[in-house]
Write a protein that holds these residues in place. Structure first.
Motif, mmCIF file in Angstrom:
data_model
loop_
_atom_site.group_PDB
_atom_site.id
_atom_site.type_symbol
_atom_site.label_atom_id
_atom_site.label_comp_id
_atom_site.label_asym_id
_atom_site.label_seq_id
_atom_site.Cartn_x
_atom_site.Cartn_y
_atom_site.Cartn_z
ATOM 1 N N GLY A 284 -46.335 22.141 38.268
ATOM 2 C CA GLY A 284 -46.947 22.773 39.626
ATOM 3 C C GLY A 284 -48.163 22.035 40.467
ATOM 4 N N LYS A 285 -48.773 21.305 39.569
ATOM 5 C CA LYS A 285 -50.053 20.259 40.304
ATOM 6 C C LYS A 285 -49.367 19.179 41.111
ATOM 7 N N GLN A 286 -49.216 19.514 42.436
ATOM 8 C CA GLN A 286 -48.611 18.581 43.079
ATOM 9 C C GLN A 286 -49.559 17.088 43.108
ATOM 10 N N ALA A 287 -50.690 17.378 43.058
ATOM 11 C CA ALA A 287 -51.723 16.173 43.054
ATOM 12 C C ALA A 287 -51.477 15.153 41.783
ATOM 13 N N ASP A 288 -50.748 15.745 40.819
ATOM 14 C CA ASP A 288 -50.295 14.843 39.906
ATOM 15 C C ASP A 288 -48.811 14.522 39.866
ATOM 16 N N THR A 289 -48.240 14.776 40.914
ATOM 17 C CA THR A 289 -46.814 14.353 41.076
ATOM 18 C C THR A 289 -46.708 12.887 41.758
ATOM 19 N N PRO A 290 -46.024 12.019 41.192
ATOM 20 C CA PRO A 290 -45.791 10.712 41.859
ATOM 21 C C PRO A 290 -45.157 10.936 42.875
ATOM 22 N N LEU A 291 -45.381 9.936 44.203
ATOM 23 C CA LEU A 291 -44.852 10.362 45.579
ATOM 24 C C LEU A 291 -43.582 10.416 45.519
ATOM 25 N N LEU A 292 -42.794 9.375 44.924
ATOM 26 C CA LEU A 292 -41.363 9.511 45.002
ATOM 27 C C LEU A 292 -40.910 10.685 44.299
ATOM 28 N N VAL A 293 -41.325 11.185 43.357
ATOM 29 C CA VAL A 293 -41.011 12.577 42.708
ATOM 30 C C VAL A 293 -41.097 13.571 43.668
ATOM 31 N N GLN A 294 -42.256 13.802 44.359
ATOM 32 C CA GLN A 294 -42.507 14.662 45.223
ATOM 33 C C GLN A 294 -41.326 14.510 46.395
ATOM 34 N N ALA A 295 -41.212 13.245 46.941
ATOM 35 C CA ALA A 295 -40.165 13.259 47.977
ATOM 36 C C ALA A 295 -38.814 13.574 47.557
ATOM 37 N N PHE A 296 -38.387 13.354 46.321
ATOM 38 C CA PHE A 296 -37.111 13.797 45.923
ATOM 39 C C PHE A 296 -37.156 15.541 45.622
ATOM 40 N N TRP A 297 -38.169 15.861 45.109
ATOM 41 C CA TRP A 297 -38.196 17.308 45.222
ATOM 42 C C TRP A 297 -38.198 18.017 46.448
ATOM 43 N N ASP A 298 -38.960 17.398 47.394
ATOM 44 C CA ASP A 298 -38.781 17.966 48.654
ATOM 45 C C ASP A 298 -37.576 18.136 49.393
ATOM 46 N N MET A 299 -36.877 16.919 49.319
ATOM 47 C CA MET A 299 -35.175 16.673 49.341
ATOM 48 C C MET A 299 -34.573 17.797 48.963
ATOM 49 N N LEU A 300 -34.707 17.974 47.768
ATOM 50 C CA LEU A 300 -33.720 19.016 47.074
ATOM 51 C C LEU A 300 -34.018 20.434 47.512
ATOM 52 N N CYS A 301 -35.411 20.961 47.817
ATOM 53 C CA CYS A 301 -35.875 22.116 48.120
ATOM 54 C C CYS A 301 -35.119 22.373 49.554
ATOM 55 N N GLU A 302 -35.261 21.271 50.420
ATOM 56 C CA GLU A 302 -34.632 21.450 51.876
ATOM 57 C C GLU A 302 -33.211 21.797 51.637
ATOM 58 N N THR A 303 -32.428 21.510 50.755
ATOM 59 C CA THR A 303 -30.869 21.872 50.801
ATOM 60 C C THR A 303 -30.769 23.222 50.211
ATOM 61 N N LEU A 304 -31.507 23.868 49.698
ATOM 62 C CA LEU A 304 -31.440 25.245 48.837
ATOM 63 C C LEU A 304 -31.193 26.133 49.765
#
Length: 304
Positions: A284-304
């Motif tokens: 849950g800590k977005q500050a600790d999430t690498p940028l590419l991981v967060q970008a992939f996560w955001d892309m997946l969430c947009e498709t749900l």
């Protein structure tokens, strides 16, 4: 006359800066030239050599007006110091390569039946970011939260449970349980199936942790006797028993999509409907999430 410095032994250890100064001093005729090779002032360089001699408790250089020379003690450790610096440089290079590789890696842990869902998105994201390297590990859902918590995975796909506060989760889909029979089986002719229709039927269920527990629980609630003597861990084994009319299979819809057998019949259960909730998970800590991981996560969430 050469001045011989008499040092006092210290309990500290040499620094990399001091060792680098020693190496350059051994390769240059004067401290001034050696200092210039390291972009240091001559006084700072001389101070580093003196500190090293104090630390080691020996005189490393004979100092004269025109040049400095290694003492026998200095000569004896010259090769060792060169090796230590080279080893450090190599270790730093390997560490930086690992960090660079890790910063471009996205580690995905998921249940086997959900890998078919996430794989196309991995390919789509990699087309946008060719430098990304995906690492996909499939495992039982029981261990996914732990892998996220311990930092072994960046994103996980698995069954939805009561999530700890530090886990960010998003519902993907509901994965219904279906019945699998051969076309010859009497159940294949029924338009609708209910759980009580499975009473007295020899059942085959994959032993996969919580999914197995979920199926056997609803069977008991519906008064269906649960007798699963076979310890099945692969859908191929389950299909073999179903093909021979030895068993009636119970699998998830995702497993059916990944392993559809056109010679078998897949029947939904009308009432009560039983479905697994499949979700995305990450820390849950977005500050600790690498940028590419967060970008992939955001892309997946947009498709749900």
């Amino acid at each position: 006359m050469t001045h011989v410095y008499q040092p006092q032994r210290s309990a500290s250890i040499p620094t990399l800066r001091q060792l680098s100064c020693f190496k350059q001093a051994a390769e240059h005729p004067t401290f001034t030239q050696a200092a210039q090779s390291l972009a240091m002032s001559q006084p700072a360089f001389s101070s580093a050599i003196r500190e090293l001699e104090i630390t080691l408790g020996v005189t490393l250089f004979d100092r004269s007006m025109r040049r400095v020379r290694l003492t026998p003690a200095g000569e004896s450790v010259r090769a060792q110091v060169s090796w230590m610096i080279a080893t450090f440089d190599q270790g730093m290079e390997e560490m930086l390569q690992r960090l660079q590789h890790q910063s471009r890696s996205i580690r995905i842990h998921c249940i086997p039946s959900a890998s078919q869902w996430i794989a196309p998105y991995m390919a789509q994201f990699q087309q946008r970011h060719p430098e990304v390297h995906f690492v996909l590990d499939d495992m039982h859902s029981d261990t996914l939260i732990e892998s996220i918590t311990q930092g072994d995975a960046d994103i996980a796909v698995g069954l939805h449970f009561d999530m700890p506060a530090h886990i960010d989760s998003r519902l993907i889909t509901s994965d219904e349980i279906v019945v699998v029979v051969s076309p010859r089986h009497p159940l294949a002719q029924q338009a609708k199936l209910h759980w009580h229709d499975l009473k007295d039927q020899p059942l085959a269920v994959l032993r996969r942790g919580n999914t197995y527990d979920m199926i056997t629980t609803v069977l008991r609630e519906q008064g269906v006797h649960v007798n699963v003597p076979h310890n099945l861990s692969s859908i191929e084994s389950l299909y073999a028993l179903v093909h021979s009319d030895l068993k009636v299979g119970l699998i998830s819809s995702l497993s059916k999509q990944a392993h559809t057998d056109p010679q078998l019949c897949y029947l939904p259960i009308a009432r009560p409907q039983l479905a697994r909730k499949i979700c995305l998970m990450k820390h849950g800590k977005q500050a600790d999430t690498p940028l590419l991981v967060q970008a992939f996560w955001d892309m997946l969430c947009e498709t749900l």
